[in-house]
Scaffold this motif. Structure first.
Motif, PDB file in Angstrom:
ATOM      1  N   ASP A  19       0.792  -1.147  -0.207  1.00 25.53           N
ATOM      2  CA  ASP A  19       0.118  -0.172   0.118  1.00 25.53           C
ATOM      3  C   ASP A  19       0.922   1.404   0.069  1.00 25.53           C
ATOM      4  N   GLY A  20       2.256   1.048  -0.112  1.00 24.60           N
ATOM      5  CA  GLY A  20       2.913   2.267  -0.215  1.00 24.60           C
ATOM      6  C   GLY A  20       4.268   2.202   0.494  1.00 24.60           C
ATOM      7  N   PRO A  21       5.108   3.120   0.190  1.00 27.77           N
ATOM      8  CA  PRO A  21       6.606   2.836   0.658  1.00 27.77           C
ATOM      9  C   PRO A  21       6.450   2.914   2.263  1.00 27.77           C
ATOM     10  N   ARG A  22       7.588   2.290   2.781  1.00 23.92           N
ATOM     11  CA  ARG A  22       7.900   2.233   4.286  1.00 23.92           C
ATOM     12  C   ARG A  22       9.397   2.215   4.607  1.00 23.92           C
ATOM     13  N   HIS A  23       9.782   2.757   5.662  1.00 22.99           N
ATOM     14  CA  HIS A  23      11.000   2.633   6.215  1.00 22.99           C
ATOM     15  C   HIS A  23      11.104   1.511   7.162  1.00 22.99           C
ATOM     16  N   GLY A  24      12.418   1.060   7.409  1.00 22.83           N
ATOM     17  CA  GLY A  24      12.704  -0.082   7.948  1.00 22.83           C
ATOM     18  C   GLY A  24      11.959  -0.465   9.217  1.00 22.83           C
ATOM     19  N   TYR A  25      11.810   0.330  10.259  1.00 17.84           N
ATOM     20  CA  TYR A  25      10.942   0.195  11.506  1.00 17.84           C
ATOM     21  C   TYR A  25       9.385   0.179  11.129  1.00 17.84           C
ATOM     22  N   GLY A  26       9.038   0.782  10.197  1.00 18.13           N
ATOM     23  CA  GLY A  26       7.531   0.814   9.711  1.00 18.13           C
ATOM     24  C   GLY A  26       7.510  -0.398   9.286  1.00 18.13           C
ATOM     25  N   ILE A  43      15.866  -5.941  13.513  1.00 14.34           N
ATOM     26  CA  ILE A  43      16.487  -5.250  12.348  1.00 14.34           C
ATOM     27  C   ILE A  43      17.468  -5.808  11.537  1.00 14.34           C
ATOM     28  N   GLY A  44      18.496  -6.646  12.151  1.00  9.95           N
ATOM     29  CA  GLY A  44      19.431  -7.173  11.255  1.00  9.95           C
ATOM     30  C   GLY A  44      18.953  -8.288  10.222  1.00  9.95           C
ATOM     31  N   THR A  45      18.066  -8.848  10.786  1.00  4.35           N
ATOM     32  CA  THR A  45      17.325  -9.889   9.860  1.00  4.35           C
ATOM     33  C   THR A  45      16.347  -9.071   8.778  1.00  4.35           C
ATOM     34  N   LEU A  46      15.629  -7.887   9.117  1.00  6.07           N
ATOM     35  CA  LEU A  46      15.036  -7.091   8.064  1.00  6.07           C
ATOM     36  C   LEU A  46      15.891  -6.557   6.994  1.00  6.07           C
ATOM     37  N   TYR A  47      17.049  -6.108   7.369  1.00  5.21           N
ATOM     38  CA  TYR A  47      18.028  -5.741   6.341  1.00  5.21           C
ATOM     39  C   TYR A  47      18.575  -6.682   5.448  1.00  5.21           C
ATOM     40  N   LEU A  53      15.705  -8.862  -1.392  1.00  8.15           N
ATOM     41  CA  LEU A  53      14.438  -8.502  -1.909  1.00  8.15           C
ATOM     42  C   LEU A  53      14.829  -7.380  -3.134  1.00  8.15           C
ATOM     43  N   THR A  54      15.710  -6.475  -2.779  1.00  3.38           N
ATOM     44  CA  THR A  54      16.235  -5.528  -3.678  1.00  3.38           C
ATOM     45  C   THR A  54      16.926  -6.011  -4.836  1.00  3.38           C
ATOM     46  N   ALA A  55      17.855  -7.019  -4.591  1.00  8.15           N
ATOM     47  CA  ALA A  55      18.707  -7.720  -5.497  1.00  8.15           C
ATOM     48  C   ALA A  55      17.731  -8.536  -6.370  1.00  8.15           C
ATOM     49  N   GLU A  56      16.781  -8.987  -5.999  1.00 11.16           N
ATOM     50  CA  GLU A  56      15.595  -9.902  -6.889  1.00 11.16           C
ATOM     51  C   GLU A  56      14.908  -9.096  -7.570  1.00 11.16           C
ATOM     52  N   GLY A  57      14.859  -7.744  -7.445  1.00 14.00           N
ATOM     53  CA  GLY A  57      14.012  -6.631  -8.047  1.00 14.00           C
ATOM     54  C   GLY A  57      12.521  -6.497  -7.665  1.00 14.00           C
ATOM     55  N   VAL A  58      12.292  -7.167  -6.695  1.00 14.90           N
ATOM     56  CA  VAL A  58      10.766  -7.172  -6.130  1.00 14.90           C
ATOM     57  C   VAL A  58      10.471  -5.724  -5.365  1.00 14.90           C
ATOM     58  N   ILE A  59      11.434  -5.237  -4.811  1.00 12.68           N
ATOM     59  CA  ILE A  59      11.433  -3.914  -4.040  1.00 12.68           C
ATOM     60  C   ILE A  59      12.881  -3.169  -4.352  1.00 12.68           C
ATOM     61  N   GLU A  60      12.423  -1.792  -4.301  1.00 13.71           N
ATOM     62  CA  GLU A  60      13.430  -0.902  -4.470  1.00 13.71           C
ATOM     63  C   GLU A  60      13.336   0.309  -3.488  1.00 13.71           C
ATOM     64  N   ARG A  61      14.700   0.929  -3.367  1.00 15.79           N
ATOM     65  CA  ARG A  61      14.656   2.232  -2.483  1.00 15.79           C
ATOM     66  C   ARG A  61      13.821   3.262  -3.172  1.00 15.79           C
ATOM     67  N   ASP A  62      12.985   3.797  -2.297  1.00 16.85           N
ATOM     68  CA  ASP A  62      12.319   4.957  -2.783  1.00 16.85           C
ATOM     69  C   ASP A  62      12.897   6.470  -2.326  1.00 16.85           C
ATOM     70  N   LEU A  71      19.031   8.483   9.598  1.00 18.27           N
ATOM     71  CA  LEU A  71      18.518   8.490   8.284  1.00 18.27           C
ATOM     72  C   LEU A  71      17.676   7.342   8.132  1.00 18.27           C
ATOM     73  N   ARG A  72      16.586   7.592   7.528  1.00 17.38           N
ATOM     74  CA  ARG A  72      15.453   6.777   7.399  1.00 17.38           C
ATOM     75  C   ARG A  72      15.526   6.315   5.950  1.00 17.38           C
ATOM     76  N   ARG A  73      15.477   4.971   5.558  1.00 24.38           N
ATOM     77  CA  ARG A  73      15.616   4.704   4.083  1.00 24.38           C
ATOM     78  C   ARG A  73      14.101   3.943   3.888  1.00 24.38           C
TER      79      ARG A  73
END
Length: 134
Positions: A19-26, A43-47, A53-62, A71-73
């Motif tokens: 439903d839209g971009p989120r940062h790590g903690y979100g 957090i370590g597992t999340l990143y 998922l970024t390498a697989e192309g299913v998500i990307e940095r917004d 810094l929130r990514r």
């Protein structure tokens, strides 16, 4: 992502981003809420998951934003990610329908009540799978 089964964690991360971009903690908070506490990301597992998922192309940095000196990514779902999430949801729904039918047949053979009559949550979940309303 389509070539192998999606992990439960990846599935919930993609749902969280649907439903839209989120940062790590979100993402951590949303996956816990969506999974009713069954997926508790550290957090370590999340990143690690986000990198894969970024390498697989299913998500990307917004975007990146500074918040209280940190810094929130933010990440977002890609079109390939939407397709992968849809395919996985359909695969899981199909499996749930097969299991429900098999259990109903087993219960009928043993003279027990179908699961949906015993457990209202099972009944509701099965009917949600078949709901075609927008």
């Amino acid at each position: 992502m389509a070539s192998r089964e999606m992990t439960r964690t990846a599935f919930y991360v993609l749902i969280a981003l649907a439903d839209g971009p989120r940062h790590g903690y979100g993402i951590v908070q949303e996956t816990a809420a969506l999974s009713e506490g069954q997926v508790q990301l550290r957090i370590g597992t999340l990143y690690g998951v986000l990198e894969r998922l970024t390498a697989e192309g299913v998500i990307e940095r917004d975007r990146e934003e500074a918040h209280r000196g940190r810094l929130r990514r933010y990440y977002r779902l890609t079109d390939d990610g939407e397709a992968a999430l849809g395919a996985e949801a359909a695969r899981m729904a199909s499996g749930a329908r097969v299991a429900t039918r098999r259990l109903a047949a087993r219960q009928a053979a043993h003279g027990t009540a179908p699961a949906d009559e015993q457990d209202p949550a099972v009944f509701a979940a099965d009917h949600e799978l078949h709901d075609t309303r927008p």
